[in-house]
Design an enzyme around this catalytic site. Structure first.
Site, PDB file in Angstrom:
ATOM      1  CB  SER A 111     -78.071  56.428 -14.203  1.00  0.00           C
ATOM      2  OG  SER A 111     -77.585  55.639 -13.230  1.00  0.00           O
ATOM      3  CG  HIS A 112     -81.270  54.152 -11.996  1.00  0.00           C
ATOM      4  ND1 HIS A 112     -80.632  55.276 -12.097  1.00  0.00           N
ATOM      5  CD2 HIS A 112     -82.651  54.635 -11.633  1.00  0.00           C
ATOM      6  CE1 HIS A 112     -81.225  56.286 -11.347  1.00  0.00           C
ATOM      7  NE2 HIS A 112     -82.538  55.934 -11.181  1.00  0.00           N
ATOM      8  CG  ASP A 275     -76.628  51.523 -12.833  1.00  0.00           C
ATOM      9  OD1 ASP A 275     -75.260  50.955 -12.721  1.00  0.00           O
ATOM     10  OD2 ASP A 275     -76.865  52.572 -12.889  1.00  0.00           O
ATOM     11  CG  ASP A 277     -74.238  54.586 -15.325  1.00  0.00           C
ATOM     12  OD1 ASP A 277     -75.123  53.926 -14.443  1.00  0.00           O
ATOM     13  OD2 ASP A 277     -73.791  55.879 -15.102  1.00  0.00           O
ATOM     14  CG  ASP A 279     -73.620  54.745 -11.371  1.00  0.00           C
ATOM     15  OD1 ASP A 279     -74.734  54.193 -11.772  1.00  0.00           O
ATOM     16  OD2 ASP A 279     -73.963  56.065 -11.509  1.00  0.00           O
ATOM     17  NE  ARG A 280     -78.319  54.495  -9.435  1.00  0.00           N
ATOM     18  CZ  ARG A 280     -79.518  55.073  -9.051  1.00  0.00           C
ATOM     19  NH1 ARG A 280     -80.292  54.528  -8.287  1.00  0.00           N
ATOM     20  NH2 ARG A 280     -79.492  56.538  -8.972  1.00  0.00           N
ATOM     21  CB  SER A 363     -79.956  55.396  -4.948  1.00  0.00           C
ATOM     22  OG  SER A 363     -78.689  55.924  -4.911  1.00  0.00           O
ATOM     23  CE  LYS A 374     -74.721  56.208  -8.436  1.00  0.00           C
ATOM     24  NZ  LYS A 374     -74.613  57.890  -8.633  1.00  0.00           N
TER      25      LYS A 374
END
Length: 541
Positions: A111-112, A275, A277, A279-280, A363, A374
């Site tokens: 992720s991030h 981010d 991947d 999703d943010r 987040s 997300k």
């Protein structure tokens, strides 16, 4: 096709967290480490139809995809669908799983978290609904990792991941697909692209920082090609294995260049980032930052302006640490509000049951029932749809929202890479005195109640305990203490601070000033400086 059973031994540290198994690359590079975890997934799940594989392109992504393809063939899957170049954003992977009615998918990402040979890697299994595996499944995977003694693999040449088309590994078809097309089509079906195009053609300017992560190709296709934004609107748009040496976390620390651009005299009308991947999201208007909690509330209050949500929302879900701004929107709309533990998997059941339409976490994760993850680009497009419909600036929309609903001053303080024993001392010490805190005054604030949050999922009656320590005050303020499961070294202590100011009150305070009494109260209650030696948090968002 020759199937080999390879003898192996268990690793004791393969317990999936809220977002799968995350470790340093060098941990995954240990003999059979990745193969053990993948085989444990295959041993637990039902079905051998279609498996989707993709990731955020970080270091070690391609190598593990090749391993997973050969293991999928050995384990009897009929077809593997993989993104070109091994690339699939997490929400795009969720969409492909749902679109193809796949058995599930392996998403290779941390992720991030940073990428590179000395940084982080991760593997997450998503089920047939496109969402993260349930706790029941992840518990079963972990149990299997502790006893595994072999994994199955076929000997085969490496698959060409860069050419769209179909080939075979033994009896299993391997289909390399365009990573972007299906997802971009989905977004065009949800939002009023014509209105957004007209807004942009009329002079509206925007800047999107892809952080050299997975959303670069998606944002370029959608924002520049389909919506007509100027070339160069998407910055840092080429995914790199190490994210260009940067930390692909869309917050004010790691996306500071975007923030400075948006605060400057010649700022675009709208700024956003996503981010590692995809999703943010980070949302910034000209001269104003939108906190993730406020973003969720604003999106929920205005979602009806987008075609996909014109009939209204079934409900809203937020993670417990997320501010209560969305609660007031749900109350005004007369719909349900669900407070869940942190982790998108807890939203999946609510979405599948049709109880909620939009979900969000503090987040920087927001999403809807279009997938079961997300979705950073989705949030950006919903904001653009709202701006095109209301014909107001981000600042005007946010100001009007606070004037109607009041303002939840909110911040998260992160203490990263703490020694585990010191982080446990903070949380354990506070947990031991929770039942004695009600009625006590701390730094001028009277405590109404305190607890260790538990969640009973009304769809399957599963109970999740120890999801964060809450201290609630008489004036509606609160502090939440929680250990995060997204890091790969040590422990991350997150402290969430929230103060509500009703409509008509002082809505223009600096966030740090508004929260100062709570910051002091948090230290008095938990003794973070005493236990950890840290004078200040590493990151404030």
């Amino acid at each position: 096709m020759t199937i080999r059973d390879v003898a192996t031994r268990p690793y004791a540290d393969q317990k999936p967290g809220t977002s799968g198994l995350r470790k340093k690359v060098r941990v995954f590079q240990q003999e059979n480490y990745a193969a053990n975890f993948i085989q444990s997934v295959f041993d637990v799940i039902d079905g051998r139809d279609i498996l989707v594989i993709g990731g955020d392109g970080r270091y070690f992504n391609r190598e593990v995809i090749q391993i997973a393809i050969r293991m999928a063939a050995a384990n009897g899957f009929a077809r593997v669908v993989v993104g070109r170049g091994g690339i699939l954003s997490t929400p795009a992977a969720s969409h492909v799983i749902r679109l193809r009615k796949a058995t599930g998918g392996l998403i290779l990402s941390a992720s991030h978290n940073p990428g590179g040979p000395d940084e982080d890697f991760g593997i997450k299994y998503n089920g047939t609904n496109g969402g993260p595996a349930t706790e029941k499944v992840t518990d079963a995977i972990y149990a299997r990792t502790k006893e595994i003694d072999r994994y199955r693999v076929v000997d085969a040449d490496e698959i060409d991941l860069d050419t769209i088309g179909e080939t075979h590994v033994g009896d299993m078809a391997v289909e390399v697909i365009d990573s972007v097309a299906d997802y971009a089509d989905l977004m065009e079906s949800l939002f009023d692209f014509a209105a957004i195009r007209a807004m942009i053609a009329g002079g509206f300017t925007l800047s999107f920082d892809a952080m050299h992560a997975v959303t670069g190709p998606y944002a370029t296709e959608i924002l520049e090609r389909r919506l007509g934004a100027a070339a160069g609107t998407v910055q840092n748009g080429v995914p790199l294995r190490d994210f260009g040496g940067h930390h692909p976390d869309p917050n004010l620390v790691h996306a500071h260049e975007l923030y400075e651009r948006m605060m400057g005299e010649a700022a675009p009308d709208f700024g956003a980032a996503s981010d590692g991947d995809g999703d943010r999201n980070l949302i910034i208007g000209r001269g104003i930052f939108v906190s993730p909690s406020d973003s969720l509330a604003v999106l929920a209050a205005n979602a009806h302006l987008a075609p996909a949500y014109s009939a209204g929302l079934a409900g809203i879900a937020r993670s417990m640490p997320t501010s209560q701004a969305a609660d007031r929107v749900a109350e005004a709309l007369g719909i349900g509000l669900f407070e869940t533990p942190t982790g998108w998997k807890f939203f999946g059941n609510l979405l599948d049951a049709g109880l909620v339409t939009i979900c969000g976490e503090e987040s920087a994760g927001t999403g809807s029932n279009h997938v079961r993850e997300k979705d950073g680009v989705w949030a950006v497009l919903l904001w653009l749809n709202i701006l095109a419909s209301r014909k107001q600036s981000v600042a005007e929309i946010l100001t009007e929202h606070w004037a109607r609903f009041g303002r939840n001053y909110y911040a998260r303080h992160d203490y990263e890479a703490l020694p585990v024993d010191k982080a446990d001392a903070v949380v354990g010490g506070l947990r031991d005195k929770l039942d004695r805190l009600a009625g006590i005054e701390v730094n001028g604030l009277r405590i109404a109640s305190a607890d260790d949050f538990s969640y009973l999922d009304q769809t399957d009656q599963s109970l999740s305990r120890h999801q964060g320590l809450r201290v609630l005050f008489d004036d509606g303020s609160r502090i939440v203490f929680r250990l995060s499961g997204t890091g790969t070294e040590g422990a991350t202590l997150r402290v969430y601070l929230e103060r509500y100011e009703p409509a008509g009150g002082d809505l223009g305070l600096a966030v740090g000033d508004a929260l100062k009494p709570l910051i002091d109260a948090a230290e008095a209650l938990a003794g973070i400086k005493v236990h950890t030696g840290r004078e200040r948090p590493d990151v404030i968002t």
